[in-house]
Design a protein around this motif. Structure first.
Motif, PDB file in Angstrom:
ATOM      1  N   ASP A 461       0.835  -1.202   0.000  1.00 13.97           N
ATOM      2  CA  ASP A 461       0.000   0.000   0.000  1.00 13.97           C
ATOM      3  C   ASP A 461       0.865   1.245   0.000  1.00 13.97           C
ATOM      4  O   ASP A 461       0.580   2.220  -0.677  1.00 13.97           O
ATOM      5  CB  ASP A 461      -0.958  -0.001   1.201  1.00 13.97           C
ATOM      6  CG  ASP A 461      -0.229  -0.110   2.537  1.00 13.97           C
ATOM      7  OD1 ASP A 461       0.896  -0.642   2.561  1.00 13.97           O
ATOM      8  OD2 ASP A 461      -0.789   0.330   3.555  1.00 13.97           O
ATOM      9  N   ARG A 465       5.242   4.295   6.150  1.00 15.74           N
ATOM     10  CA  ARG A 465       4.752   4.305   7.533  1.00 15.74           C
ATOM     11  C   ARG A 465       4.744   2.886   8.104  1.00 15.74           C
ATOM     12  O   ARG A 465       5.195   1.936   7.455  1.00 15.74           O
ATOM     13  CB  ARG A 465       3.360   4.930   7.591  1.00 15.74           C
ATOM     14  CG  ARG A 465       2.280   4.104   6.953  1.00 15.74           C
ATOM     15  CD  ARG A 465       0.916   4.754   7.187  1.00 15.74           C
ATOM     16  NE  ARG A 465      -0.114   4.011   6.514  1.00 15.74           N
ATOM     17  CZ  ARG A 465      -1.061   4.552   5.748  1.00 15.74           C
ATOM     18  NH1 ARG A 465      -1.077   5.849   5.532  1.00 15.74           N
ATOM     19  NH2 ARG A 465      -1.980   3.789   5.204  1.00 15.74           N
ATOM     20  N   ASP A 474      -5.627  -2.641  -2.909  1.00 14.33           N
ATOM     21  CA  ASP A 474      -4.776  -1.682  -3.610  1.00 14.33           C
ATOM     22  C   ASP A 474      -4.122  -2.357  -4.818  1.00 14.33           C
ATOM     23  O   ASP A 474      -4.051  -1.791  -5.912  1.00 14.33           O
ATOM     24  CB  ASP A 474      -3.674  -1.148  -2.678  1.00 14.33           C
ATOM     25  CG  ASP A 474      -4.222  -0.602  -1.363  1.00 14.33           C
ATOM     26  OD1 ASP A 474      -5.126  -1.237  -0.786  1.00 14.33           O
ATOM     27  OD2 ASP A 474      -3.749   0.447  -0.905  1.00 14.33           O
ATOM     28  N   TRP A 603     -13.640   2.793  -0.072  1.00 16.33           N
ATOM     29  CA  TRP A 603     -12.643   3.294   0.884  1.00 16.33           C
ATOM     30  C   TRP A 603     -12.157   4.709   0.545  1.00 16.33           C
ATOM     31  O   TRP A 603     -11.754   4.977  -0.578  1.00 16.33           O
ATOM     32  CB  TRP A 603     -11.475   2.313   0.888  1.00 16.33           C
ATOM     33  CG  TRP A 603     -10.433   2.529   1.934  1.00 16.33           C
ATOM     34  CD1 TRP A 603      -9.137   2.872   1.723  1.00 16.33           C
ATOM     35  CD2 TRP A 603     -10.596   2.374   3.338  1.00 16.33           C
ATOM     36  NE1 TRP A 603      -8.474   2.957   2.916  1.00 16.33           N
ATOM     37  CE2 TRP A 603      -9.347   2.658   3.934  1.00 16.33           C
ATOM     38  CE3 TRP A 603     -11.664   2.038   4.178  1.00 16.33           C
ATOM     39  CZ2 TRP A 603      -9.133   2.611   5.300  1.00 16.33           C
ATOM     40  CZ3 TRP A 603     -11.459   1.991   5.537  1.00 16.33           C
ATOM     41  CH2 TRP A 603     -10.202   2.282   6.085  1.00 16.33           C
ATOM     42  N   GLU A 761      -2.350   9.075  -1.013  1.00 15.35           N
ATOM     43  CA  GLU A 761      -3.400   8.199  -0.497  1.00 15.35           C
ATOM     44  C   GLU A 761      -4.749   8.895  -0.475  1.00 15.35           C
ATOM     45  O   GLU A 761      -5.781   8.297  -0.730  1.00 15.35           O
ATOM     46  CB  GLU A 761      -3.031   7.756   0.932  1.00 15.35           C
ATOM     47  CG  GLU A 761      -4.047   6.841   1.581  1.00 15.35           C
ATOM     48  CD  GLU A 761      -3.553   6.302   2.911  1.00 15.35           C
ATOM     49  OE1 GLU A 761      -2.615   6.908   3.476  1.00 15.35           O
ATOM     50  OE2 GLU A 761      -4.092   5.288   3.372  1.00 15.35           O
TER      51      GLU A 761
HETATM   52  C1  BGC Z   1      -4.071   0.955   3.736  1.00 15.45           C
HETATM   53  C2  BGC Z   1      -4.897   0.882   2.489  1.00 15.45           C
HETATM   54  C3  BGC Z   1      -5.702  -0.363   2.644  1.00 15.45           C
HETATM   55  C4  BGC Z   1      -6.650  -0.060   3.768  1.00 15.45           C
HETATM   56  C5  BGC Z   1      -7.720  -1.034   4.009  1.00 15.45           C
HETATM   57  C6  BGC Z   1      -5.004   1.217   4.869  1.00 15.45           C
HETATM   58  O1  BGC Z   1      -4.387   1.393   6.068  1.00 15.45           O
HETATM   59  O2  BGC Z   1      -3.029   1.852   3.653  1.00 15.45           O
HETATM   60  O3  BGC Z   1      -4.388   1.256   1.352  1.00 15.45           O
HETATM   61  O4  BGC Z   1      -6.262  -0.874   1.511  1.00 15.45           O
HETATM   62  O5  BGC Z   1      -5.967   0.221   4.953  1.00 15.45           O
HETATM   63  O6  BGC Z   1      -8.820  -0.406   3.723  1.00 15.45           O
END
Ligand code: BGC
Length: 899
Positions: A461, A465, A474, A603, A761
């Motif tokens: 993702d 972090r 993703d 999301w 993001e």
């Molecule tokens: C991630 C996303 C992931 C999501 C789940 C996040 O913390 O960084 O990209 O798909 O959580 O919804």
């Protein structure tokens, strides 16, 4: 008499690969897929292909000879022979065209060990050690009497091997990242050139990596899979006099004190050069030898130990810094591009002095900043031993553009001593786009950097972090763009392998992240395997996330045309669709809707209804509607794959299931006036793509909703992936362009205008004034919204694979020009060669230049509102033009708009 001598049409071969690897050593040969690309001038047609395999470079005494056959495809062929491990093979592809010409090329490959079973012992540290380890073994070779030497090696967590002080191979983060409960890869290195007559030394450094440490969730240092370090290696010599195992991991090895005194994926590394292992001549230093302790033989991990499936992870690009003195008095290096990797530097500090580098993505108020990395410290500390050395971390990586340097005076800080290294998995570039809009081009480049920054062995993702997981949602959303940008077939094959292993253990459920560190961690804490009851499993999956199990295999097939790999990955597809079906039957009451269990929804959509969802992350679109749409897509796509693979019974079963889901969705969500009960941009985008309602109506509603929202999008992860395609499909490409080219928040180019070098993001990760909008979940390198680049390839450049001719045996060139882009050029380097489409336009006409590769074919769709002209400048009536290999010019005139 004039004799016209036809110009020889030169045909040639390149990109000879096995399992999508170029000249591989140590790969899995259970299903070796050979592929190569045939190129040439103009158009050609193959009449036959011949594949020969020999143990000799001169190709004499072949062990395999296919003979000249017309059924061998350049994009995938598996010879009918079992190749032996531990042996180098040369292979030759020879092609014949129907003009009687031929071309040939030779490459090589080598599998893993001779024995399929990994029977090499594992060693570990005698005492509990959670920081890092170093193992060492000296051995003598009496004569240099071997012609080849291979090092077979694996370890837990990550290892770097050195022979006589030199690092073996140019890869990092080996043995790579699998779910270590189930699989552990080993690597094979040709180390012939490392060995010498007399004393030799092999030294291996180990760090926590993804296995130990606190990744992914353990705040207190209890790792996801386990702790402690394990190493298993053997050095095998071949030659007339020496043949067999020269060294293997046993009690003769010693543990040395590692100069790495701390190492974590999230937090970084501390390296004490005072404990440096090697002398200047590459020998293990006496001082280091004095720290030697015995090692323990350890049990083998429970995982299956397999030959490598991961493509190489290497340093690939360099960046050089500009110096910033911040208002807070900090020394910050700006590398100008957000990358994933590390900074290498030349250090000549005095003994005991230290330099500390901290990594971050953005500045705030001109100062160094990293609060959005949450608990990830992302640091590197180096303690000098007074010698000038080139320094880098080993078992950690950073997602960064800015690096704060501490411990150096201004005089000591020489900018030329610092180089940022972008590290990512091997994925040769395939797609290129240039347009007359520099901001759009920058966005496309940013999506490519999103890919490079997040394709470090797994599709993650984000790289910075305290997360960096292989989030399935993703990955599937971005997979089409990824495949346009680069050849990531081997990369995704590995991800799908891991996914399959997870699915096999949980009744087909494809988890949130792969490798599934979450369940590994929970199971480790609970001391037992989680139950795989359906009722529990429906809460450990989500629509659009678990759907990676069907979307990625199908996209991979579309881009490669490789039926063998589809055959393997079909298991992911089938397991997932069957899982959804049995959940529907057992939990959902057989309604053919997915209206149960956990969902992430749309999301991060901007239309989030905050009353329903405390943190406003899930978007306004009914989650069961989204999930049911994906359930439909899963059944339909699995059916398509079954058809390709000749699994007729399966195909019929899934086609029927898809129909049932479609009618359930229609009766649940379609309204009597032809609309939907769910009124969001995302809901109509999905309806347009999957045909839940009339396409024209879906398009009209979509355009209306965009207008009502001030001409802006409001979609999240799910809707954004479909929005532009849905508008285009319904004849509203103009609105798609408006959204794509808009430079205000929210929109893709807003962040480019704000100086982004990757994709964010959130639509507003940074505010216009540069201020970060939120620190809780806010990465500046998250590729999901970068999936819009696929739309640019497909619609702006018009490059599409034709269904039924996967792998680009045939392409559909369907550009939809928009007056806001005066010129466009797009290229895609497929397994069948290079397709490109470029055009320039004025108010009245468009001139297209299309390239079709030697073996390819293309259908060119004259854009709506245009007419193609013939040589005399007259309008042609055909809307589709057929092209074979070569360059083709199409002059079009724009028809005045009706009305
Ligand atoms: C991630 C996303 C992931 C999501 C789940 C996040 O913390 O960084 O990209 O798909 O959580 O919804």
């Amino acid at each position: 008499m004039i004799i016209i001598i036809p110009r020889a049409k030169t045909m040639y071969l390149h990109d000879l690969k096995v399992n999508r690897f170029n000249e591989p050593t140590g790969i899995d040969l259970s299903l070796p897929v050979f592929s190569f690309c045939v190129d040439g001038e103009g158009a050609g047609r193959l009449s036959a292909v011949r594949i020969t395999v020999s143990e000799r470079e001169d190709m004499k005494n072949p062990v395999y000879d296919s003979g000249e056959r017309s059924d061998i495809s350049p994009i995938g062929f598996v010879p009918e022979i079992k190749f032996e491990g531990g042996k180098k093979y040369f292979w030759r592809a020879e092609v014949f065209n129907d003009n009687g010409e031929s071309a040939r090329a030779v490459s090589f490959f080598e599998g893993g060990r001779k024995s399929a079973e990994w029977d090499v012992p594992f060693i570990t540290t005698a005492e509990d050690n959670r920081r890092a380890a170093a193992f060492y073994r000296a051995f003598a070779l009496s004569e240099r009497d071997f012609s080849g030497a291979r090092l077979y090696i694996t370890g837990l967590g990550l290892y770097e091997a050195y022979i006589n002080g030199k690092k073996v191979g140019d890869e990092y983060f080996t043995p790579f990242y699998d779910d270590y409960r189930y699989s552990l890869q080993y690597q094979t290195y040709d180390v012939s050139a490392f060995l010498r007559e007399g004393e030799n030394e092999i030294t291996v450094l180990l760090g926590n990596g993804w296995h130990g440490g606190r990744y992914p969730a353990g705040k207190n240092g209890d790792g996801m899979f386990g702790d402690g370090f394990r190493l298993s290696a053997e050095l095998v010599l071949s030659g007339e006099k020496a043949d067999g195992v020269a060294v293997l991991t046993d009690e003769k090895w010693r543990e040395l004190e590692s100069p790495i005194i701390f190492s974590e994926i999230y937090d970084g590394e501390i390296y004490d050069a005072g404990k440096e292992l090697f002398d200047d001549d590459g020998k293990v230093a006496e001082k280091a030898k004095n720290t030697a302790k015995p090692v323990k033989i350890s049990s083998a991990p429970s995982a299956e130990i397999i030959p490598r499936i991961s493509p190489a992870v290497c340093e690939r690009e360099n960046f050089f810094p500009a110096l910033i003195k911040t208002p807070g008095g900090e020394t910050v290096l700006d590398f100008g591009q957000e990358i994933t990797g590390w900074v290498e530097f030349v250090c000549d500090l005095k003994a005991g002095e230290r330099i500390k580098l901290s990594y971050g993505e953005a500045l705030q108020n001109g100062c160094f900043y990293r609060d959005n990395l949450r608990t990830a410290k992302a640091e590197f500390i180096y303690i000098s031993d007074g010698k000038r050395r080139v320094v880098r971390p080993h078992f950690t990586f950073y997602g960064f553009r800015y690096v704060k340097a501490e411990g150096l005076s201004d005089i000591e800080l020489k900018l030329q001593n610092f180089t940022a290294k972008a590290i990512y998995s091997e994925m040769p570039r395939r797609g290129f786009i240039h347009t007359s809009d520099g901001t759009l081009d920058k966005f496309i480049e940013n999506t490519l950097w999103g890919q490079k920054g997040n394709f470090l062995d797994i599709p993650s993702d984000c790289p910075q972090r305290d997360e960096r997981f292989g989030w399935t949602g993703d990955a599937q959303i971005f997979s089409e763009t990824a495949l346009y940008h680069a050849d990531c077939a081997a990369f995704f094959a590995k991800y799908l392998y891991d996914m399959r292993e997870e699915q096999r253990r949980y009744a087909g459920a494809c988890p949130f992240i792969v490798p599934d560190g979450f369940s590994a961690y929970e199971e480790k804490r609970a001391g037992e395997k989680k139950k795989d009851e359906i009722a529990e499993n429906v809460n450990r999956v989500s629509a659009a996330w678990g759907d990676a199990a069907v979307v990625i295999p199908w996209n991979l097939y579309r881009f490669t045309g490789d039926v063998y790999s589809l055959g393997k990955n079909y298991e992911n597809m089938r397991l997932w669709t069957d899982f959804l079906f049995s959940a529907d039957e057992n939990v959902g009451g057989g309604k053919r809707l997915w209206n149960f269990g956990f969902q992430f929804g749309d999301w991060l959509a901007l239309d989030a209804d905050k009353r329903k969802d405390r943190d406003g992350r899930r978007g306004a679109t009914d989650e069961s509607y989204i999930a049911s749409a994906y359930y439909y897509n899963a059944a339909k796509t699995t059916a398509k794959a079954a058809r390709v693979l000749g699994k007729t019974e399966d195909a019929i079963k899934y086609e029927k299931l898809a129909e049932e889901i479609l009618s359930a969705i229609k009766s649940e969500y379609a309204t009597s006036d032809g609309g939907l009960t769910v009124e969001t941009q995302t809901s109509y985008a999905l309806a347009a793509i999957f045909g839940f309602i009339d396409g024209k109506k879906a398009g009209r509603e979509l355009v209306r909703l965009v207008k009502e929202n001030g001409g802006k999008l409001s979609t999240g992860f799910v809707g954004t992936a479909f929005l532009l395609d849905a508008l285009t499909k319904t004849g509203n490409a103009e609105t798609a362009y408006t959204l794509m080219l808009g430079e205000d928040y929210p929109g893709w180019l807003y962040e480019v205008k704000c100086g982004a070098t990757t994709v964010w993001e959130r639509w507003n990760s940074l505010r216009e004034n540069g201020e970060i909008c939120d620190t809780e979940m806010n990465s500046l390198n998250h590729y999901a919204y970068g999936a819009a680049a696929a739309w640019i390839y497909k619609t702006v450049c018009g490059i599409n694979v034709k269904e039924g001719y996967e792998g680009f045996e045939k392409a559909e060139i369907r550009p939809v020009p928009d007056k806001r882009l005066g010129s466009v050029f797009g290229e895609y380097r497929s397994g069948f060669g290079v397709y490109s489409c470029g055009y320039e336009q004025t108010d009245s006409d468009v001139r297209f230049e299309i390239t079709v590769p030697y073996l390819g074919e293309a259908e060119f769709f004259v854009p709506e509102g245009c007419s193609a002209l013939d040589n005399r400048g007259k309008k042609r009536t055909e809307r589709t033009l057929f092209f074979k290999g070569g360059k083709h010019i199409v002059n079009c005139i724009k028809n005045p708009r009706a009305g």
